[in-house]
Design an enzyme around this catalytic site. Structure first.
Site, PDB file in Angstrom:
ATOM      1  N   TYR A 146       0.955  -1.204  -0.134  1.00  0.00           N
ATOM      2  CA  TYR A 146       0.102  -0.078  -0.086  1.00  0.00           C
ATOM      3  C   TYR A 146       0.822   1.246   0.075  1.00  0.00           C
ATOM      4  CZ  TYR A 146      -3.740  -3.269   0.948  1.00  0.00           C
ATOM      5  OH  TYR A 146      -4.725  -4.250   0.842  1.00  0.00           O
TER       6      TYR A 146
ATOM      7  N   ASP B  68      -5.712  -6.497   5.397  1.00  0.00           N
ATOM      8  CA  ASP B  68      -6.919  -6.130   4.726  1.00  0.00           C
ATOM      9  C   ASP B  68      -7.786  -7.264   4.289  1.00  0.00           C
ATOM     10  OD1 ASP B  68      -8.647  -4.836   3.083  1.00  0.00           O
ATOM     11  OD2 ASP B  68      -7.219  -4.091   1.701  1.00  0.00           O
TER      12      ASP B  68
ATOM     13  N   LYS C  47       4.223 -14.577   5.089  1.00  0.00           N
ATOM     14  CA  LYS C  47       4.482 -15.385   3.893  1.00  0.00           C
ATOM     15  C   LYS C  47       6.229 -15.642   3.623  1.00  0.00           C
ATOM     16  CE  LYS C  47       2.794 -17.930   0.248  1.00  0.00           C
ATOM     17  NZ  LYS C  47       2.253 -19.238   0.486  1.00  0.00           N
TER      18      LYS C  47
END
Ligand code: NAD
Length: 334
Positions: free
Chosen positions: A123, A227, A170
């Site tokens: 973002y 999100d 991840k």
């Protein structure tokens, strides 16, 4: 008397804001609302969806309540919500998803909190084309932002009697960026021996939340995973109409419903005001008005459980106004 910035928002924003103000008033909390215009209304009036007065008011008051804002398409503005979070360095996005008994859902007794990093990751807005047929978006993860969001999650766990923090990442694939986030999370976890710590890879986490949500408590993660997984958690408790969010930084905090401006329902006295009311509950607790926050939350839970004077998404026939009026009466006698 508290001084709070108020942004009513676009679409259904003004209706759910009116409902929420009525409920706060019924709880007897005195607030001087500093109302400022943002979003579509501001674009029409001032030529920008985020006038300087909005940032100035939030910086002055340090606290705000905000309805959803429509991001105008084609104005060259990325997202007002992202811009607000960046401008005020509201680095922590807190999204609690808790079951209201009586709401139709496949799950019972959900009580999960997503702590989402709000300022970096994908973002950051660092994107470019590589020739005409390829694009790159840069994922930015820093040790500083990772450490402060994980510290926020542990402090929240301590302050709210929570038992466990799960870091979501991840790092098996994104070895450098998510690897750094995980390393920071492990470092900070070591400073909170009283809180259990574990980590999960994000894809597994999504499955675990659907299969065994009761095993999780507070979860902390970079922006994009937060999100997505916070909406998953909203789904576990029956949808977006119920779930609040808080954007918190060192200098300011901004409280809002998780859902958007639902333009198709604008002015129809139809939507559920609960997410905005719960955002106000988080705000009141942040202001130290814990008793009023508790009374509003309990009254809302009772009303939803009773199934009367609730909106259509909760199986009732009440409009936004009628639901708020009944809730205000319930709070006054509580
Ligand atoms: P949305 O959340 O506005 O609506 C999706 C659907 O969810 C609605 O059609 C409705 O069926 C349901 N819904 C939402 N709120 C509800 C409520 N209170 N009660 C009952 N049902 C409700 O999402 P969208 O349609 O994707 O977005 C509309 C606009 O909102 C876009 O411009 C988007 O950018 C903006 N948005 C703003 C925020 C924010 O201000 N934080 C968040 C999300 C989307």
């Amino acid at each position: 008397m508290h001084e709070v910035t108020l942004i009513k928002g676009d679409g259904i924003g003004p209706e759910i804001t009116e409902a929420t103000l009525k409920v706060i008033d019924a709880a007897g909390v005195k607030i001087n609302w500093d109302e400022v215009s943002a979003g579509e209304a501001a674009l029409e009036e001032f030529g920008t969806p985020l006038p300087e007065a909005v940032i100035a008011s939030l910086k002055k008051n340090g606290i705000g309540l905000k309805g959803p804002l429509t991001t105008p398409i084609g104005s060259g503005f990325r997202s007002i919500n992202v811009a607000l979070r960046m401008e005020l360095d509201l680095y922590a996005n807190l999204r609690p998803s808790k079951t209201f008994p009586g709401v139709l859902s496949r799950y019972e007794d959900i009580d999960l909190v997503v702590v989402r990093e709000n300022t970096e990751d994908l973002y950051s807005g660092v994107e470019h084309m590589v020739g005409a047929d390829a694009a790159e978006s840069i994922k930015i993860i820093t040790r500083k932002a990772s450490e402060r969001i994980v510290r926020f999650a542990f402090d929240y766990a301590v302050d709210n009697g929570r038992k466990k923090v799960t870091a979501v990442h991840k790092a098996n694939i994104l070895k450098l960026s998510d690897g750094l986030f995980l390393e920071a999370a492990r470092d900070i976890a070591g400073k909170y021996p009283q809180i259990e710590f574990e980590d999960r890879i994000v894809d597994n986490m999504a499955m675990q939340l659907v299969l065994k949500p009761e095993q999780y408590d507070v979860m902390v993660m970079p922006n994009l995973y937060g999100d997505i997984l916070s909406d998953l958690c909203a789904g576990l408790v029956g949808g977006l109409g119920l779930v609040p969010g808080a954007n918190i930084g060192e200098e300011a905090a901004l409280f809002e419903p998780v859902h958007g401006s639902a333009p198709k329902y604008t002015g129809k006295n139809y939507v559920n005001p609960s997410a905005m009311i719960m955002a106000a509950v988080l705000m009141l607790a942040y202001l130290g008005e814990k008793e009023a926050a508790r009374r509003i939350e309990n009254a809302l839970a009772e009303q939803i459980k009773a199934g009367r004077d609730v909106t259509a998404d909760l199986g009732g026939t009440a409009g936004t106004k009628e639901m708020a009026a009944a809730l205000a009466e319930r709070i006054k006698v509580s």
